[in-house]
Design a protein around this motif. Structure first.
Motif, short mmCIF file in Angstrom:
data_model
loop_
_atom_site.label_atom_id
_atom_site.label_comp_id
_atom_site.label_asym_id
_atom_site.label_seq_id
_atom_site.Cartn_x
_atom_site.Cartn_y
_atom_site.Cartn_z
N SER A 33 0.83 -1.20 0.00
CA SER A 33 0.00 0.00 0.00
C SER A 33 0.86 1.25 0.00
N ARG A 34 1.89 1.29 0.85
CA ARG A 34 2.77 2.45 0.91
C ARG A 34 3.54 2.62 -0.40
N THR A 35 3.94 1.51 -1.01
CA THR A 35 4.66 1.57 -2.28
C THR A 35 3.79 2.17 -3.37
N GLU A 36 2.55 1.70 -3.47
CA GLU A 36 1.64 2.19 -4.50
C GLU A 36 1.30 3.66 -4.31
N ARG A 37 1.32 4.13 -3.07
CA ARG A 37 0.99 5.53 -2.79
C ARG A 37 2.20 6.46 -2.85
N GLY A 38 3.37 5.90 -3.23
CA GLY A 38 4.56 6.72 -3.37
C GLY A 38 5.21 7.08 -2.05
N LEU A 39 4.90 6.33 -0.98
CA LEU A 39 5.44 6.66 0.34
C LEU A 39 6.70 5.89 0.67
N ARG A 40 7.13 5.00 -0.22
CA ARG A 40 8.42 4.32 -0.08
C ARG A 40 8.98 4.09 -1.48
N PRO A 41 10.30 4.08 -1.60
CA PRO A 41 10.90 3.89 -2.94
C PRO A 41 10.66 2.48 -3.46
N VAL A 42 10.64 2.35 -4.77
CA VAL A 42 10.50 1.03 -5.39
C VAL A 42 11.56 0.91 -6.47
N SER A 43 12.33 -0.18 -6.43
CA SER A 43 13.38 -0.41 -7.42
C SER A 43 12.81 -1.20 -8.59
N PHE A 210 -0.04 11.77 -16.04
CA PHE A 210 1.10 10.97 -16.49
C PHE A 210 0.78 10.24 -17.79
N ARG A 211 1.82 9.74 -18.41
CA ARG A 211 1.65 9.10 -19.71
C ARG A 211 0.90 7.76 -19.62
N HIS A 212 1.21 6.97 -18.58
CA HIS A 212 0.67 5.62 -18.53
C HIS A 212 -0.26 5.35 -17.35
N THR A 213 -0.40 6.29 -16.45
CA THR A 213 -1.22 6.05 -15.26
C THR A 213 -2.19 7.21 -15.05
N PRO A 214 -3.25 6.96 -14.29
CA PRO A 214 -4.23 8.02 -14.03
C PRO A 214 -3.61 9.18 -13.24
N PRO A 215 -4.27 10.32 -13.25
CA PRO A 215 -3.75 11.48 -12.52
C PRO A 215 -3.62 11.21 -11.02
N VAL A 216 -2.69 11.92 -10.41
CA VAL A 216 -2.48 11.86 -8.96
C VAL A 216 -2.55 13.30 -8.44
N VAL A 217 -3.14 13.47 -7.26
CA VAL A 217 -3.23 14.79 -6.64
C VAL A 217 -2.40 14.83 -5.37
N TYR A 218 -1.57 15.86 -5.27
CA TYR A 218 -0.77 16.11 -4.07
C TYR A 218 -1.44 17.23 -3.30
N VAL A 219 -1.83 16.95 -2.06
CA VAL A 219 -2.54 17.92 -1.24
C VAL A 219 -1.62 18.39 -0.11
N GLU A 220 -1.40 19.70 -0.05
CA GLU A 220 -0.56 20.26 1.01
C GLU A 220 -1.36 20.38 2.30
N LEU A 221 -0.75 19.91 3.41
CA LEU A 221 -1.35 20.01 4.73
C LEU A 221 -0.41 20.75 5.66
N ALA A 222 -0.93 21.18 6.81
CA ALA A 222 -0.11 21.95 7.74
C ALA A 222 1.08 21.16 8.25
N THR A 223 0.92 19.85 8.37
CA THR A 223 1.99 19.02 8.94
C THR A 223 2.58 18.05 7.92
N ALA A 225 1.89 16.28 3.81
CA ALA A 225 1.13 16.21 2.57
C ALA A 225 0.55 14.82 2.43
N THR A 226 -0.41 14.70 1.52
CA THR A 226 -0.97 13.40 1.21
C THR A 226 -1.16 13.29 -0.29
N TYR A 227 -1.14 12.06 -0.81
CA TYR A 227 -1.35 11.82 -2.24
C TYR A 227 -2.69 11.13 -2.43
N ILE A 228 -3.47 11.64 -3.37
CA ILE A 228 -4.78 11.07 -3.67
C ILE A 228 -4.73 10.46 -5.06
#
Length: 262
Positions: A33-43, A210-223, A225-228
């Motif tokens: 889950s964290r990998t898919e949400r961009g919260l950890r690197p993937v090789s 992106f070219r091959h995947t659906p759009p992603v939204v980066y939301v700025e928060l006070a503490t 950020a989150t990716y939707i």
């Protein structure tokens, strides 16, 4: 960005629920889950392990891995700046892969268009120390290297443009910078007028296509950020903003008027 592509492959090509997909690869569901949400690197090795375990056809798998390897040149975000939050590097990685960026700014112009004085004032207002502000500015400058390489549009509220972040001179310089960006084509800027009631904006966010995947939204928060990754709601807001924002010529006129003290 690779995380988003994994998510598309898992859902649309392999039709696997997250927990089942993780188990097939010998991963914990939380790790996937964290990998898919961009919260950890993937090789590339991780990518290959996952799609092989999921049964993606070999021809399709090999084509994707070759494409990833070709475009896997490291960026500064892969060598994080000590003291800069990890999510800043994650955002830069997404931006580098995007073919279109749209920033929606509520309180201050987007960071990709900040001058030094605006950036310092905004980060200070968020409680950052002087050291963290300088590190944040270094990271912001590096993110700004994407300008001119990607289709970048901005919707910014009139209130943000009228706010004198850093004082009168800094405000004038920031507005002049916005006009230069419009003139040379690095950003298409449209102003959201005070009186509009067609789009409710509660926070600042960053829509990325992106070219091959659906759009992603980066939301700025006070503490942080989150990716939707389910971006349809935000895509619909962009459609409404297109209706209520001033046209580019009108936006340019307003910015010039604000520079003159209007």
């Amino acid at each position: 960005m690779w995380g988003s592509r994994l998510r598309v492959i898992r859902n649309e090509r392999c039709e696997l629920p997250l927990e089942r997909a993780a188990k097939l690869a010998g991963w914990h569901g939380s790790k996937l889950s964290r990998t898919e949400r961009g919260l950890r690197p993937v090789s590339i090795q991780d990518f290959a392990t996952l799609v092989t375990a999921w049964g993606l056809p070999a021809k399709e798998r090999d084509a994707i891995l070759t494409e990833l390897a070709t475009g896997a040149s490291s960026g500064w975000w892969d060598r994080p700046i000590p003291g800069v939050p990890e999510d800043v590097g994650t955002l830069a990685g997404y931006e580098a892969e995007a073919v279109e960026l749209v920033a929606v700014a509520v309180a201050v112009v987007p960071g990709l268009l900040h001058t030094y004085e605006t950036a310092v004032a905004a980060m200070a207002a968020n409680g950052l120390t002087r050291r963290d502000i300088e590190l944040g500015w270094i990271a912001r400058l590096r993110r700004q290297q994407i300008l001119g390489k990607v289709d970048f549009s901005v919707y910014v509220t009139e209130a943000a443009l009228r706010t004198h972040w850093g004082g009168k001179d800094a405000h004038h310089a920031q507005l002049a910078h916005l006009l230069r960006c419009m003139e040379i084509g690095t950003a298409g800027i449209r102003v959201i007028p005070h009186q509009q009631t067609g789009a409710l904006l509660l926070h600042t966010w960053h829509w990325m296509r992106f070219r091959h995947t659906p759009p992603v939204v980066y939301v700025e928060l006070a503490t942080g950020a989150t990716y939707i990754h389910e971006a349809d709601h935000y895509t619909a807001i962009l459609d409404r903003l297109d209706q209520v924002a001033l046209p580019k010529d009108g936006s340019r006129t307003l910015i010039r008027r604000l520079m003159e003290g209007g």
